[in-house]
Design a protein around this motif. Structure first.
Motif, short mmCIF file in Angstrom:
data_model
loop_
_atom_site.label_atom_id
_atom_site.label_comp_id
_atom_site.label_asym_id
_atom_site.label_seq_id
_atom_site.Cartn_x
_atom_site.Cartn_y
_atom_site.Cartn_z
N ASN A 86 116.59 71.04 5.92
CA ASN A 86 116.47 72.46 6.17
C ASN A 86 117.80 72.97 6.70
O ASN A 86 118.29 72.50 7.71
CB ASN A 86 115.37 72.72 7.20
N SER B 256 119.12 75.28 8.72
CA SER B 256 118.52 76.15 9.73
C SER B 256 119.41 77.34 10.07
O SER B 256 120.64 77.24 10.10
CB SER B 256 118.24 75.36 11.00
N GLY C 135 112.04 71.44 12.21
CA GLY C 135 113.02 72.36 11.63
C GLY C 135 114.21 71.67 11.00
O GLY C 135 115.07 72.32 10.41
N GLU D 103 109.19 74.71 6.99
CA GLU D 103 110.03 73.90 7.87
C GLU D 103 109.18 72.78 8.45
O GLU D 103 108.08 73.01 8.95
CB GLU D 103 110.61 74.75 8.99
N THR E 10 119.37 78.29 2.62
CA THR E 10 118.34 78.46 3.65
C THR E 10 116.97 78.49 2.96
O THR E 10 116.88 78.57 1.73
CB THR E 10 118.54 79.76 4.42
N GLY E 11 115.92 78.48 3.74
CA GLY E 11 114.58 78.54 3.18
C GLY E 11 114.37 79.79 2.33
O GLY E 11 113.83 79.73 1.22
N GLY F 266 112.89 70.54 5.33
CA GLY F 266 112.17 71.64 4.72
C GLY F 266 111.52 71.19 3.42
O GLY F 266 112.00 70.25 2.78
N HIS G 8 108.71 78.16 1.37
CA HIS G 8 109.49 77.10 2.02
C HIS G 8 108.90 76.83 3.40
O HIS G 8 108.74 77.75 4.21
CB HIS G 8 110.95 77.52 2.15
#
Length: 264
Positions: A187, A189, A255, A251, A231-232, A258, A249
């Motif tokens: 992920n 973040s 976190g 997490e 990113t997600g 993902g 998506h």
């Protein structure tokens, strides 16, 4: 090998680094872009790949992989694909879902990883594992017909394909309408604390551990792959732009990891 899924080796392109290790921010390293360099890298780390995954994730990667398979919606009798399969962790889990009436393809571009996966298949010797076929192939140019698979998984590969849009379009193409892809990866973040922890982990845990195996440089590379990843929200947009009707998506792993789930 089934001629219907015979890979075209001339079409091999830059693919994945499917190594589930914690990573952080931008390194002072040159990103590997050439397929042959990445193949050599994966062939070098193949002998210790599974041991390092267990050590560096404290065994948690096995939980994350089971979650990814569950999200794929794979079931008994399905035709399934595990992209960037590495040594086969997700492939074996998908095989158990498909059962003896189903079929599972594990595709990767590393001969050494596929050799280890094939050896594991023989040693584990579960009846359902006879439904697995290993293919050396290109995630950017999949050697399958349209709508071939009931579900697809991809573990630690998307962030390192050279053309993520093309990879996602290929996944969309070979999936049946209404079917799902489940993509497990790091992920990227947007939370400063999580990003800081990822960077700290690679510098203070990942690289020192890999150094014991003589693979410090190989695992340092993961910093750049995370830094360049999506990113997600960006992953969801990428998937929807490829034609998928739904994308979400999740997490996981505090976190650090993902899982992208998308429906064709």
């Amino acid at each position: 090998m089934n001629p219907e899924v015979e890979p075209s080796r001339e079409k091999m392109a830059c693919l994945q680094l499917s190594v589930p290790l914690l990573a952080g921010s931008r390194p002072k390293l040159t990103t590997v872009r050439c397929a042959s360099d990445r193949q050599e890298l994966f062939n070098r780390i193949a002998p210790v790949y599974d041991n390092l995954n267990d050590l560096l994730s404290l065994g948690q990667h096995r939980i994350w992989k089971r979650m990814a398979v569950s999200w794929s919606g794979a079931k008994s009798g399905d035709y399934l694909l595990d992209l960037c399969c590495g040594s086969g962790d997700l492939t074996f889990l998908m095989s158990e879902k498909a059962g003896e009436r189903g079929k599972v393809i594990g595709l990767d571009f590393s001969k050494e990883q596929l050799s280890i996966a094939s050896s594991r298949q023989y040693l584990l010797s579960k009846p359902c594992y006879n439904n697995i076929e290993w293919i050396e192939g290109d995630a950017l140019d999949l050697p399958f017909s349209n709508g071939y698979f009931d579900a697809i998984t991809m573990g630690y590969g998307l962030r390192n394909v050279v053309d993520k849009r093309r990879a996602m379009r290929e996944i969309f193409r070979v999936l049946k309408p209404g079917s799902r892809v489940s993509i497990l990866d790091f992920n990227k973040s947007v939370q400063p604390l999580t990003a800081f922890f990822q960077e700290w982990m690679i510098d203070n845990v990942v690289v020192p551990t890999a150094t014991i195996y003589g693979l410090a440089k190989e695992y340092q590379y993961l910093k750049s792959s995370i830094d360049e990843f999506l990113t997600g929200k960006e992953s969801e947009k990428l998937t929807l732009d490829a034609g998928f009707s739904y994308a979400r998506h999740y997490e996981i792993g505090g976190g650090l990891m993902g899982n992208l789930v998308a429906t064709r």
